[in-house]
Design a protein around this motif. Structure first.
Motif, PDB file in Angstrom:
ATOM      1  N   TYR A  79       0.635  -1.279   0.065  1.00 27.37           N
ATOM      2  CA  TYR A  79       0.021  -0.092   0.019  1.00 27.37           C
ATOM      3  C   TYR A  79       0.769   1.060  -0.057  1.00 27.37           C
ATOM      4  CZ  TYR A  79      -2.687   3.795   2.075  1.00 27.37           C
ATOM      5  OH  TYR A  79      -2.994   5.148   2.049  1.00 27.37           O
ATOM      6  N   ALA A  80       1.877   1.353   0.862  1.00 25.63           N
ATOM      7  CA  ALA A  80       2.448   2.534   0.900  1.00 25.63           C
ATOM      8  C   ALA A  80       3.586   2.907  -0.017  1.00 25.63           C
ATOM      9  CB  ALA A  80       3.357   2.892   2.275  1.00 25.63           C
ATOM     10  N   MET A  81       3.962   1.701  -0.902  1.00 22.52           N
ATOM     11  CA  MET A  81       5.025   1.784  -1.836  1.00 22.52           C
ATOM     12  C   MET A  81       3.970   2.378  -3.149  1.00 22.52           C
ATOM     13  SD  MET A  81       7.635  -1.004  -3.518  1.00 22.52           S
ATOM     14  CE  MET A  81       8.440  -0.922  -2.090  1.00 22.52           C
ATOM     15  N   LYS A  82       2.751   1.338  -3.298  1.00 24.69           N
ATOM     16  CA  LYS A  82       2.259   1.966  -4.312  1.00 24.69           C
ATOM     17  C   LYS A  82       1.488   3.518  -4.267  1.00 24.69           C
ATOM     18  CE  LYS A  82       0.559  -2.695  -6.042  1.00 24.69           C
ATOM     19  NZ  LYS A  82      -0.479  -3.476  -6.042  1.00 24.69           N
ATOM     20  N   ALA A  83       0.910   3.787  -3.016  1.00 21.32           N
ATOM     21  CA  ALA A  83       0.409   5.294  -2.795  1.00 21.32           C
ATOM     22  C   ALA A  83       1.537   6.234  -3.621  1.00 21.32           C
ATOM     23  CB  ALA A  83       0.200   5.163  -1.451  1.00 21.32           C
ATOM     24  N   VAL A  84       3.037   5.977  -3.167  1.00 22.83           N
ATOM     25  CA  VAL A  84       3.854   7.117  -3.539  1.00 22.83           C
ATOM     26  C   VAL A  84       4.470   6.964  -4.684  1.00 22.83           C
ATOM     27  CG1 VAL A  84       4.257   7.758  -1.034  1.00 22.83           C
ATOM     28  CG2 VAL A  84       5.836   6.065  -2.266  1.00 22.83           C
ATOM     29  N   THR A  85       4.540   5.833  -5.407  1.00 20.69           N
ATOM     30  CA  THR A  85       5.205   5.320  -6.698  1.00 20.69           C
ATOM     31  C   THR A  85       4.201   5.247  -7.898  1.00 20.69           C
ATOM     32  OG1 THR A  85       5.206   2.901  -6.445  1.00 20.69           O
ATOM     33  CG2 THR A  85       6.879   4.149  -5.426  1.00 20.69           C
ATOM     34  N   GLY A  90      -1.520  10.459 -10.109  1.00 20.68           N
ATOM     35  CA  GLY A  90      -3.100  10.163 -10.470  1.00 20.68           C
ATOM     36  C   GLY A  90      -3.916  11.206  -9.574  1.00 20.68           C
ATOM     37  N   TRP A  91      -3.458  11.090  -8.209  1.00 13.51           N
ATOM     38  CA  TRP A  91      -4.136  11.713  -7.167  1.00 13.51           C
ATOM     39  C   TRP A  91      -4.013  13.383  -7.233  1.00 13.51           C
ATOM     40  CZ3 TRP A  91      -2.092   8.048  -2.688  1.00 13.51           C
ATOM     41  CH2 TRP A  91      -3.019   6.793  -2.806  1.00 13.51           C
ATOM     42  N   LYS A  92      -2.679  13.598  -7.774  1.00 13.58           N
ATOM     43  CA  LYS A  92      -2.252  14.947  -7.748  1.00 13.58           C
ATOM     44  C   LYS A  92      -3.227  15.632  -9.018  1.00 13.58           C
ATOM     45  CE  LYS A  92       1.677  16.680  -7.074  1.00 13.58           C
ATOM     46  NZ  LYS A  92       3.222  16.778  -7.283  1.00 13.58           N
ATOM     47  N   ARG A  93      -3.026  14.967  -9.990  1.00 17.22           N
ATOM     48  CA  ARG A  93      -3.933  15.415 -11.259  1.00 17.22           C
ATOM     49  C   ARG A  93      -5.585  15.593 -10.973  1.00 17.22           C
ATOM     50  NH1 ARG A  93      -0.726  11.446 -13.972  1.00 17.22           N
ATOM     51  NH2 ARG A  93      -2.626  10.166 -13.966  1.00 17.22           N
ATOM     52  N   ASN A  94      -6.035  14.801 -10.045  1.00 19.69           N
ATOM     53  CA  ASN A  94      -7.455  14.828  -9.667  1.00 19.69           C
ATOM     54  C   ASN A  94      -7.949  15.584  -8.623  1.00 19.69           C
ATOM     55  OD1 ASN A  94      -7.749  12.894 -11.730  1.00 19.69           O
ATOM     56  ND2 ASN A  94      -7.746  11.140 -10.644  1.00 19.69           N
ATOM     57  N   TRP A  96      -6.090  15.375  -5.802  1.00 17.77           N
ATOM     58  CA  TRP A  96      -6.077  14.868  -4.392  1.00 17.77           C
ATOM     59  C   TRP A  96      -7.568  13.887  -4.099  1.00 17.77           C
ATOM     60  CZ3 TRP A  96      -1.529  13.421  -3.058  1.00 17.77           C
ATOM     61  CH2 TRP A  96      -0.528  14.298  -3.141  1.00 17.77           C
ATOM     62  N   LYS A  97      -7.850  13.509  -5.233  1.00 19.64           N
ATOM     63  CA  LYS A  97      -9.213  12.709  -5.360  1.00 19.64           C
ATOM     64  C   LYS A  97      -8.891  11.229  -5.958  1.00 19.64           C
ATOM     65  CE  LYS A  97     -12.249  15.593  -3.584  1.00 19.64           C
ATOM     66  NZ  LYS A  97     -13.098  16.343  -4.395  1.00 19.64           N
ATOM     67  N   THR A  98      -9.465  10.192  -5.743  1.00 16.53           N
ATOM     68  CA  THR A  98      -9.136   8.909  -6.092  1.00 16.53           C
ATOM     69  C   THR A  98      -9.898   8.856  -7.556  1.00 16.53           C
ATOM     70  OG1 THR A  98     -11.063   7.739  -5.417  1.00 16.53           O
ATOM     71  CG2 THR A  98      -9.116   7.857  -4.039  1.00 16.53           C
ATOM     72  N   SER A  99      -9.677   7.956  -8.468  1.00 12.04           N
ATOM     73  CA  SER A  99     -10.387   7.729  -9.772  1.00 12.04           C
ATOM     74  C   SER A  99     -11.821   7.508  -9.550  1.00 12.04           C
ATOM     75  CB  SER A  99      -9.656   6.391 -10.084  1.00 12.04           C
ATOM     76  OG  SER A  99     -10.046   5.211  -9.458  1.00 12.04           O
ATOM     77  N   ALA A 100     -12.321   7.155  -8.100  1.00 13.62           N
ATOM     78  CA  ALA A 100     -13.814   7.247  -7.945  1.00 13.62           C
ATOM     79  C   ALA A 100     -14.488   8.427  -7.369  1.00 13.62           C
ATOM     80  CB  ALA A 100     -14.187   6.160  -6.771  1.00 13.62           C
ATOM     81  N   GLY A 101     -13.635   9.696  -7.514  1.00 17.14           N
ATOM     82  CA  GLY A 101     -13.813  10.816  -6.952  1.00 17.14           C
ATOM     83  C   GLY A 101     -13.805  11.052  -5.415  1.00 17.14           C
ATOM     84  N   LYS A 102     -13.465  10.177  -4.522  1.00 16.10           N
ATOM     85  CA  LYS A 102     -13.291  10.290  -3.103  1.00 16.10           C
ATOM     86  C   LYS A 102     -12.003  10.742  -2.783  1.00 16.10           C
ATOM     87  CE  LYS A 102     -16.349   6.355  -2.395  1.00 16.10           C
ATOM     88  NZ  LYS A 102     -16.302   4.702  -1.810  1.00 16.10           N
ATOM     89  N   PRO A 103     -11.995  11.706  -1.558  1.00 11.51           N
ATOM     90  CA  PRO A 103     -10.685  12.061  -1.124  1.00 11.51           C
ATOM     91  C   PRO A 103      -9.759  11.035  -0.886  1.00 11.51           C
ATOM     92  CG  PRO A 103     -12.844  12.892  -0.113  1.00 11.51           C
ATOM     93  CD  PRO A 103     -13.033  12.024  -0.691  1.00 11.51           C
ATOM     94  N   VAL A 104      -8.530  11.434  -1.088  1.00 12.69           N
ATOM     95  CA  VAL A 104      -7.382  10.304  -0.941  1.00 12.69           C
ATOM     96  C   VAL A 104      -7.341  10.155   0.681  1.00 12.69           C
ATOM     97  CG1 VAL A 104      -4.951  10.075  -1.145  1.00 12.69           C
ATOM     98  CG2 VAL A 104      -6.154  10.952  -2.993  1.00 12.69           C
ATOM     99  N   ASN A 106      -5.575   9.500   4.020  1.00 12.29           N
ATOM    100  CA  ASN A 106      -3.975   9.913   4.567  1.00 12.29           C
ATOM    101  C   ASN A 106      -3.606  10.894   3.766  1.00 12.29           C
ATOM    102  OD1 ASN A 106      -4.754   7.607   6.642  1.00 12.29           O
ATOM    103  ND2 ASN A 106      -3.891   6.253   5.157  1.00 12.29           N
ATOM    104  N   GLN A 107      -4.396  11.799   3.173  1.00 13.46           N
ATOM    105  CA  GLN A 107      -3.912  12.736   2.297  1.00 13.46           C
ATOM    106  C   GLN A 107      -2.691  13.828   2.861  1.00 13.46           C
ATOM    107  OE1 GLN A 107      -6.809  15.047   0.212  1.00 13.46           O
ATOM    108  NE2 GLN A 107      -5.672  16.911   0.303  1.00 13.46           N
ATOM    109  N   GLU A 108      -2.591  14.156   4.213  1.00 12.69           N
ATOM    110  CA  GLU A 108      -1.968  14.850   4.694  1.00 12.69           C
ATOM    111  C   GLU A 108      -0.419  14.195   4.842  1.00 12.69           C
ATOM    112  OE1 GLU A 108      -0.817  17.179   8.965  1.00 12.69           O
ATOM    113  OE2 GLU A 108      -2.990  16.499   8.486  1.00 12.69           O
ATOM    114  N   LEU A 109      -0.523  13.022   4.999  1.00  8.73           N
ATOM    115  CA  LEU A 109       0.775  12.230   5.076  1.00  8.73           C
ATOM    116  C   LEU A 109       1.295  12.073   3.565  1.00  8.73           C
ATOM    117  CD1 LEU A 109       0.289   9.322   7.468  1.00  8.73           C
ATOM    118  CD2 LEU A 109       2.027  10.999   7.619  1.00  8.73           C
ATOM    119  N   VAL A 110       0.389  11.699   2.669  1.00  8.45           N
ATOM    120  CA  VAL A 110       0.768  11.273   1.381  1.00  8.45           C
ATOM    121  C   VAL A 110       1.278  12.756   0.613  1.00  8.45           C
ATOM    122  CG1 VAL A 110       0.193  10.874  -0.982  1.00  8.45           C
ATOM    123  CG2 VAL A 110      -0.790   9.545   0.773  1.00  8.45           C
ATOM    124  N   VAL A 111       0.644  13.955   0.834  1.00  9.21           N
ATOM    125  CA  VAL A 111       1.271  15.352   0.389  1.00  9.21           C
ATOM    126  C   VAL A 111       2.604  15.676   1.149  1.00  9.21           C
ATOM    127  CG1 VAL A 111       0.963  17.664   0.605  1.00  9.21           C
ATOM    128  CG2 VAL A 111      -1.127  16.222   0.192  1.00  9.21           C
TER     129      VAL A 111
END
Length: 231
Positions: A79-85, A90-94, A96-104, A106-111
């Protein structure tokens, strides 16, 4: 900052949550020139999920190392590896939304991790957890995170803390031997059952004895991880 005067750093990071969510902690470890665990740090998170612990471990490792020194990071969390690599662009382009339109999640940590990765050379390497003769850096980080989650106290080489003990998450029998034992069913990918032993899913999160698990490409794990996607 750790890492001055080195051409390349090799490290591992890991998180642990006893209950998911439950008492959680993070840990990272840096190797010496012979890839033996050298400097390390672990810290408690109180009650948190395994994913938060895994991402926090990565964030703390990046914050503690010199951004000018190339870094190899070994992780057992898919999970952690795929989240950042994989998913992060795609999350940034959207927005910070998933492909389903939901908020990412743990967004604060990912940012924060995205900011720490900016402009630096980092190679991520997936290593399976709890393997016989497995990666010793990942094993050390796993043990340090597990111990910190249990006692909820910080530990580190700088504090003179002793090497962390074996993780209670480590199966007491050889999982590879169990994987080779005959199955009573026809091996249907849709079958679920109650785990007789604690273990770890391919996503990197542990499951407890009695928890519902299902067959996946790498053995047994959470049913939802059979079809986990970038969404």
């Amino acid at each position: 900052m750790i890492g001055r005067m080195r051409e390349r750093l090799v490290a591992a990071c890991d998180g642990a949550s006893k209950g998911n969510p439950g008492p959680a902690a993070w840990a990272w470890v840096l190797a010496d020139e012979s890839e033996t665990p050298d400097r390390w740090e672990a810290g408690p998170l109180g009650r948190a999920t395994n994913n938060v612990a895994e991402l926090t471990a990565l964030e703390r490792l990046l914050a503690a190392t010199d951004p000018d020194v190339p870094l190899e990071i070994r992780m057992d969390s898919q999970y952690a590896m795929k989240a950042v690599t994989t998913w992060l662009p795609g999350w940034k382009r959207n927005g910070w939304k998933t492909s389903a339109g939901k908020p990412v999640a743990n967004q604060e940590l990912v940012v924060r991790i995205d900011e720490l990765l900016d402009g630096r050379k980092v190679d991520f390497r997936y290593v399976p957890a709890h393997q016989v003769d497995g990666d010793k850096l990942n094993d050390f980080a796993d043990r340090a995170a597990s111990q910190a989650a249990i006692v909820q106290e910080p530990a580190s080489s700088a504090l003179g803390s002793p090497e962390p003990p074996p993780s209670p998450d480590t199966p007491k029998t050889d999982r590879s031997a169990r994987a080779k034992s005959p199955r009573r069913s026809g091996g249907s990918s849709s079958r679920t059952l109650k785990a007789k032993f604690p273990g770890r899913c391919q996503c990197g999160r542990s499951y407890a004895a009695g928890e519902t698990i299902a067959k996946n490409a790498q053995g047994w794990g959470h049913p939802e991880c059979r079809t986990e996607t970038a969404g």
